[in-house]
Design an enzyme around this catalytic site. Structure first.
Site, PDB file in Angstrom:
ATOM      1  CG  ASN A  83      23.493  41.385  79.820  1.00  0.00           C
ATOM      2  OD1 ASN A  83      24.205  41.826  80.437  1.00  0.00           O
ATOM      3  ND2 ASN A  83      22.310  41.350  79.785  1.00  0.00           N
ATOM      4  CB  ILE A  90      26.204  41.049  71.970  1.00  0.00           C
ATOM      5  CG1 ILE A  90      27.398  40.753  71.624  1.00  0.00           C
ATOM      6  CG2 ILE A  90      26.301  42.106  73.269  1.00  0.00           C
ATOM      7  CD1 ILE A  90      28.614  41.517  70.767  1.00  0.00           C
ATOM      8  CB  CYS A  91      21.380  41.071  75.128  1.00  0.00           C
ATOM      9  SG  CYS A  91      19.941  41.671  75.285  1.00  0.00           S
ATOM     10  CG  LEU A  92      24.837  46.955  73.373  1.00  0.00           C
ATOM     11  CD1 LEU A  92      24.747  47.472  74.831  1.00  0.00           C
ATOM     12  CD2 LEU A  92      26.252  47.081  72.543  1.00  0.00           C
TER      13      LEU A  92
END
Ligand SMILES: [Zn+2]
Ligand SMILES: [Zn+2]
Ligand SMILES: [Zn+2]
Ligand SMILES: [Zn+2]
Ligand SMILES: [Zn+2]
Ligand SMILES: [Zn+2]
Lengths: 154, 505
Positions: A83, A90-92
């Site tokens: 991620n 960042i994939c959040l």
């Protein structure tokens, strides 16, 4: 109210004060001297995860319409994680406009990033080649992740 | 009646915002008058249902209809505006379905929690920090701007969940959501992370002003039209009519902007082709239009002198400017062979038939098609005919103002009664309509697999081609000879008219 980027709002002041006084465990914070909306965090990898031995540098920047828009966060340490991509994006969910709410805090963002290190999400990968390694061979993924920690996160 | 006032905010800017469009405050008044006049009373606008069962209306009228549905639901079920709006949206504005559901269940709170109209206590338990913004739990500080709540400039406000934020923050938050776009706006929840409460209509109206409020109103209306299977926006550029479907089986809408579209799929009218084939065809066209197909469909060489000719008229009867050779645009065959003497104007609509029957006369005419073995050739054959009707339709539409002008002149100069001239306008509308249908017969034909069906279809297509082609040729004839003030004799004009009647009926 419209905030210009140079202005530090009461909210940012209060948040900064809280972050410095009650820094969450496993986290170190530095506020940029030139720009009070610019933070640098040292985040310890969560115990028990592939990243437990590492210290990761994460940059957080508050945009001019913060807290109406989410903070911008970027990994400054290379990390082998599905991620987090090569340039540190960042994939959040809470960092995205539709999931962010102005009642969330920088502290919450930092803790979520730390939590993400310990809980890679293979259903929503940012770097698919890394995710493929995690899916095909968890042992291989662990080995690479720990190697990268030794190489970059010390 | 108390509800009426509760959502009109003292913040509403009377100078800016809705005022200049003359709609918001007025629509509030109108709503009030609808309420006081009773549903279906004098306050309700007239609805004109057209012959296909559609009501074509401007946006503000759609909003009125939307409010009427909300009010009706309020009265029937004893709900508030905010509740009805959110619940109806959840049921895609299907009033009956929603009312059935509401009346058949005792567990209203489950439905209200699901739609964010009541606070979900379960969330509060599983996410302890969901309670953190409650004034009591937060030492009197606003969690968004960190002002103290008891100070004068930070008036706290919350939804039913009790998560308090100051009014300035609500304005900033809702303004940000509205400006992020439709999806963001209608999915706005309480700023507290994980809180399930939806931000209702009244909060937007209370905290937004000016341009933000205007944008909100647009999204508010869109939430009704988009969700509603019975409402559709006209797809043609620059048209701001909406269409409500009342009843009847025809799915074709004649919009007041002069265009017609399919209610089912929102594409331009495409009878007799179906929605899926049309969509597929349009996708194919946009992919292929860049290449040579386009050029091929728009210019051709005269079969006699080989000089390139660009088609600039609607009908297929071409006369070469250089050698005066008359030929058919589609198959480049001699026009003489297209007369009624040869059993029909059109043999040029038959693609497969020509190949399979081995008819030599057709085969020789369809030179380019003759050796067509592959898919692209077949597609080009159909596209050329499709595009041909498309352009002819455009030409016919452009002819309308010209003819309208001629009608006035024939009336003024030659004293023909207007009633005797209307046929000219009717003929053009007929041609436009025929061209639209013929255009899509080629889409339909392209996708027909069964040979018997194709043959039957092509013979019907041929009839329509013949009729349309002749009528189109007639209306393109210059009317100027009939306008000569020195000629008093009216017989030629009436003969011309009778010929059109013979074709048009
Ligand atoms: Zn506040
Ligand atoms: Zn809440
Ligand atoms: Zn229209
Ligand atoms: Zn359709
Ligand atoms: Zn010629
Ligand atoms: Zn022909």
């Amino acid at each position: 109210m419209q905030y210009s980027s140079a202005v530090v709002t009461p909210r940012i002041m209060k948040e900064t004060k809280l972050l410095l006084e009650k820094t969450p465990p496993g986290v170190r914070v530095t506020v940029s001297e030139e720009n009070p909306r610019h933070f640098l965090f040292d985040i310890q990898g969560p115990p028990g995860s592939f990243y437990e031995a590492g210290i990761f540098k994460v940059e957080i920047f508050l945009p001019s319409d913060y807290p109406m828009s989410p903070p911008k966060a970027l990994f400054r340490t290379k990390v082998f994680h599905p991620n987090i991509d090569k340039v540190g994006r960042i994939c959040l969910d809470i960092l995205k406009q539709d999931k962010w709410t102005p009642a969330l805090l920088i502290e919450k963002v930092v803790l979520s990033i730390q939590w993400l290190l310990g809980a890679p999400n293979l259903d929503d990968p940012l770097d698919t080649s890394v995710a493929d390694v995690f899916k095909a061979s968890p042992e291989h993924a662990e080995k690479t992740a720990r190697e990268w920690v030794q190489l970059y996160a010390k | 009646m108390e509800r009426e006032n509760s959502y009109v905010s003292p913040n509403v800017d009377l100078e800016d915002g809705w005022g200049d469009e003359g709609s918001y405050e007025q629509s509030m008044e109108r709503q009030a008058s609808v309420q006081s006049a009773g549903i279906g009373g004098a306050g309700v606008e007239k609805e004109e249902v057209d012959k296909n069962g559609f009501i074509v209306q401007k946006l503000e009228n759609i909003e009125k209809t939307q409010w009427r549905i909300v009010r009706e639901t309020n009265e029937t079920l004893g709900l508030t505006d905010d509740q009805s709006i959110i619940l109806l949206r959840a049921f895609k504005w299907n009033t009956e379905k929603f009312q059935d559901k509401w009346l058949s269940t005792d567990n209203h709170s489950k439905l209200l929690i699901e739609q964010g109209l009541e606070f979900d206590q379960k969330i509060a338990k599983s996410f302890p920090y969901v309670n953190a913004t409650l004034k009591s739990a937060n030492q009197g500080y606003c969690q968004i701007c960190y002002s103290q709540f008891n100070s004068t400039n930070a008036k706290a406000d919350s939804l039913k969940c009790g998560h308090e934020f100051c009014s300035g923050d609500w304005t900033d938050y809702l303004s940000a959501r509205v400006n992020q776009g439709f999806q963001f706006c209608i999915s706005t929840t309480c700023p507290q992370h994980q809180c399930n409460m939806a931000v209702p209509h009244s909060m937007f109206v209370k905290y937004l002003t000016g341009a933000d409020l205007k944008t909100y109103q647009k999204w508010f209306c869109k939430s009704y039209t988009d969700d509603n299977k019975k409402v559709r926006w006209c797809p043609f550029a620059g048209c701001d009519y909406c269409v409500i479907y009342k009843d009847g089986g025809i799915m074709e809408v004649n919009c007041k902007c002069g265009n017609s579209f399919c209610f089912k799929c929102g594409q331009e009218s495409h009878k007799p082709s179906d929605c899926d084939n049309t969509k597929q065809w349009n996708l194919k066209n946009s992919a292929e239009s860049e290449n040579i197909t386009w050029i091929m469909a728009n210019t051709k060489d005269c079969p006699k002198c080989n000089k390139p000719i660009e088609k600039n008229q609607g009908c297929n009867h071409m006369t070469c400017r250089l050698c005066r050779h008359e030929f058919c645009w589609l198959c480049t065959g001699d026009w003489k062979e297209h007369g009624s003497a040869t059993g029909g104007y059109y043999q040029c609509n038959k693609y497969d038939a020509a190949k399979k029957s081995g008819d030599q006369t057709i085969l020789s005419k369809e030179k380019k098609i003759d050796d067509a073995k592959n898919e692209l050739k077949k597609y080009m054959f159909y596209f050329e005919r499709f595009n041909n009707h498309h352009k002819a339709e455009k030409h016919a539409k452009e002819l309308l103002p010209v003819i309208q002008n001629k009608i006035l002149m024939l009336h003024d100069v030659k004293n023909y009664p207007v009633g005797e001239l209307n046929f000219l306008e009717e003929a053009i509308n007929q041609v436009v309509r025929c061209r639209q249908v013929l255009k899509y017969t080629y889409v339909h034909g392209y996708y027909i697999k069964n040979e018997m069906e194709l043959n039957l279809f092509q013979s019907m297509q041929e009839m329509l081609e013949k009729f349309c082609e002749h009528l189109h040729e007639l209306i393109e004839k210059p009317l100027d000879p009939y306008l000569d003030p020195n000629i008093i004799e009216r017989t030629p004009f009436y003969r011309y008219r009778d010929e059109q009647f013979a074709r048009g009926r």
